[in-house]
Design a protein around this motif. Structure first.
Motif, PDB file in Angstrom:
ATOM      1  N   GLU A  76       0.822  -1.213   0.000  1.00  0.00           N
ATOM      2  CA  GLU A  76       0.000   0.000   0.000  1.00  0.00           C
ATOM      3  C   GLU A  76       0.857   1.263   0.000  1.00  0.00           C
ATOM      4  N   GLY A  77       1.908   1.223   0.814  1.00  0.00           N
ATOM      5  CA  GLY A  77       2.777   2.385   0.929  1.00  0.00           C
ATOM      6  C   GLY A  77       3.535   2.683  -0.355  1.00  0.00           C
ATOM      7  N   THR A  78       3.512   1.721  -1.276  1.00  0.00           N
ATOM      8  CA  THR A  78       4.118   1.924  -2.586  1.00  0.00           C
ATOM      9  C   THR A  78       3.072   2.340  -3.607  1.00  0.00           C
ATOM     10  N   LEU A  79       1.932   1.665  -3.558  1.00  0.00           N
ATOM     11  CA  LEU A  79       0.917   1.863  -4.590  1.00  0.00           C
ATOM     12  C   LEU A  79       0.306   3.263  -4.575  1.00  0.00           C
ATOM     13  N   TYR A  80      -0.137   3.710  -3.415  1.00  0.00           N
ATOM     14  CA  TYR A  80      -0.879   4.966  -3.391  1.00  0.00           C
ATOM     15  C   TYR A  80      -0.023   6.159  -3.814  1.00  0.00           C
ATOM     16  N   PRO A  81       1.172   6.287  -3.287  1.00  0.00           N
ATOM     17  CA  PRO A  81       2.029   7.366  -3.820  1.00  0.00           C
ATOM     18  C   PRO A  81       2.297   7.227  -5.311  1.00  0.00           C
ATOM     19  N   LEU A  82       2.439   6.013  -5.774  1.00  0.00           N
ATOM     20  CA  LEU A  82       2.673   5.774  -7.207  1.00  0.00           C
ATOM     21  C   LEU A  82       1.486   6.264  -8.030  1.00  0.00           C
ATOM     22  N   LEU A  83       0.290   5.930  -7.604  1.00  0.00           N
ATOM     23  CA  LEU A  83      -0.906   6.380  -8.318  1.00  0.00           C
ATOM     24  C   LEU A  83      -0.985   7.902  -8.344  1.00  0.00           C
ATOM     25  N   HIS A  84      -0.621   8.514  -7.228  1.00  0.00           N
ATOM     26  CA  HIS A  84      -0.649   9.975  -7.184  1.00  0.00           C
ATOM     27  C   HIS A  84       0.380  10.559  -8.148  1.00  0.00           C
ATOM     28  N   ARG A  85       1.545   9.932  -8.200  1.00  0.00           N
ATOM     29  CA  ARG A  85       2.565  10.404  -9.135  1.00  0.00           C
ATOM     30  C   ARG A  85       2.089  10.274 -10.567  1.00  0.00           C
ATOM     31  N   LEU A  86       1.487   9.138 -10.875  1.00  0.00           N
ATOM     32  CA  LEU A  86       1.000   8.901 -12.234  1.00  0.00           C
ATOM     33  C   LEU A  86      -0.092   9.896 -12.596  1.00  0.00           C
ATOM     34  N   GLU A  87      -0.915  10.220 -11.628  1.00  0.00           N
ATOM     35  CA  GLU A  87      -1.977  11.189 -11.899  1.00  0.00           C
ATOM     36  C   GLU A  87      -1.391  12.580 -12.122  1.00  0.00           C
ATOM     37  N   ASP A  88      -0.442  12.952 -11.276  1.00  0.00           N
ATOM     38  CA  ASP A  88       0.209  14.254 -11.435  1.00  0.00           C
ATOM     39  C   ASP A  88       0.891  14.356 -12.800  1.00  0.00           C
ATOM     40  N   ALA A  89       1.384  13.235 -13.286  1.00  0.00           N
ATOM     41  CA  ALA A  89       2.088  13.220 -14.566  1.00  0.00           C
ATOM     42  C   ALA A  89       1.128  13.094 -15.746  1.00  0.00           C
ATOM     43  N   GLY A  90      -0.165  12.959 -15.453  1.00  0.00           N
ATOM     44  CA  GLY A  90      -1.151  12.883 -16.531  1.00  0.00           C
ATOM     45  C   GLY A  90      -1.274  11.508 -17.164  1.00  0.00           C
ATOM     46  N   MET A  91      -0.721  10.500 -16.529  1.00  0.00           N
ATOM     47  CA  MET A  91      -0.774   9.142 -17.090  1.00  0.00           C
ATOM     48  C   MET A  91      -2.103   8.455 -16.783  1.00  0.00           C
ATOM     49  N   VAL A  92      -2.712   8.840 -15.697  1.00  0.00           N
ATOM     50  CA  VAL A  92      -4.008   8.275 -15.317  1.00  0.00           C
ATOM     51  C   VAL A  92      -4.908   9.402 -14.817  1.00  0.00           C
ATOM     52  N   ALA A  93      -6.197   9.137 -14.804  1.00  0.00           N
ATOM     53  CA  ALA A  93      -7.163  10.049 -14.201  1.00  0.00           C
ATOM     54  C   ALA A  93      -7.925   9.280 -13.134  1.00  0.00           C
ATOM     55  N   SER A  94      -8.440   9.993 -12.156  1.00  0.00           N
ATOM     56  CA  SER A  94      -9.123   9.315 -11.055  1.00  0.00           C
ATOM     57  C   SER A  94     -10.529   9.872 -10.878  1.00  0.00           C
ATOM     58  N   GLU A  95     -11.366   9.072 -10.247  1.00  0.00           N
ATOM     59  CA  GLU A  95     -12.768   9.432 -10.071  1.00  0.00           C
ATOM     60  C   GLU A  95     -13.307   8.680  -8.865  1.00  0.00           C
ATOM     61  N   TRP A  96     -13.912   9.416  -7.945  1.00  0.00           N
ATOM     62  CA  TRP A  96     -14.524   8.780  -6.779  1.00  0.00           C
ATOM     63  C   TRP A  96     -15.872   8.197  -7.171  1.00  0.00           C
ATOM     64  N   VAL A  97     -16.103   6.952  -6.795  1.00  0.00           N
ATOM     65  CA  VAL A  97     -17.371   6.292  -7.114  1.00  0.00           C
ATOM     66  C   VAL A  97     -17.946   5.671  -5.847  1.00  0.00           C
ATOM     67  N   THR A  98     -19.205   5.966  -5.579  1.00  0.00           N
ATOM     68  CA  THR A  98     -19.879   5.365  -4.427  1.00  0.00           C
ATOM     69  C   THR A  98     -21.033   4.504  -4.927  1.00  0.00           C
TER      70      THR A  98
END
Lengths: 131, 131
Positions: free
Chosen positions: B63-85
DNA sequence: CAAGATGCCTTGTTACACAAGGTATTGTGT
DNA sequence: ACACAATACCTTGTGTAACAAGGCATCTTG
């Protein structure tokens, strides 16, 4: 904006995209060096050239990486070193792989194969989805 | 002693031998995550499970690797995120790969293949010498 | 005699992986 | 009713490899 970091997006984007390919090859230097030393003794500068010749573009090793690595391997008992002066040439520090080094190399190589398989299965999976 | 760290040599030796396999897999997390996202959108916790299932023992992501990685990828424009309930379940943050992300994935995959080839040629070389 | 190749080394910076911790909800077993 | 695991997100601090940049010294080549 989201995390309040004072860094422009273009900067972080450029940085991420440029440096990432270095991360992939991380840790491979050790495997490369041990593999070369398993074929016979080498001195540092020689290893640099051999890796450049046979390792391809992704396994490049710089001096600032190699020498500390060799010292770590020696401290860990994976290799032994010996200064050799031939004729009037500059002294060379030859490295020889040890028994522990060969065992470690076998372990690393096995892990390397597992890694290839794991990543391969993840990459194959996209191919399936897209076809 | 060498680095001024109060650590016995046996400790450092053990440490080196035990932790090195982590280094080999370094940087592979990004490739793994992008490969999974190329198949369809995922949320973080889901990625953790999928990597565990399909990635094999060397591609584990914490977890401590994945979440920062996802944030980095998002900041770099490689992925987009969306909250879904969905219904009464806890909110999930879904990630979708972008066009730039797919390009970057293709680049990473190509470099990965080059790395495999390079290391492979170094490993094959020992086999030759020993036969 | 300057410049590059050979050959070794170190310090400081950067970036990632991770352990460890936190928060909050839902489901399960007793 | 209550404890515990699973779900689901996150952060801070520590460790460490890779590297750029620098240093030192010799030998060879133009």
């Amino acid at each position: 904006m989201v995390y309040g970091i004072s860094m422009s997006q273009s900067d972080s984007t450029t940085k991420a995209a440029n440096n990432l390919h270095r991360e992939l090859a991380r840790g491979s230097a050790e495997l490369a060096v041990l593999a070369l030393l398993a074929s016979g003794r080498c001195y540092g500068y020689e290893l640099l050239k051999r890796v450049r010749e046979r390792g391809g573009p992704m396994v490049e090793i710089r001096e600032g990486t190699l020498y500390p690595l060799l010292h770590r391997l020696e401290d860990a008992g994976m290799v032994a070193s010996e200064w050799v002066t031939e004729g009037r040439a500059r002294p060379r520090k030859y490295y020889v792989i040890s028994g522990a080094g060969r065992e470690h190399l076998a372990l690393l190589a096995a892990e390397w194969r597992e890694l290839i398989e794991g990543i391969g299965s993840l990459l194959d999976h996209i191919e399936e989805e897209r076809s």
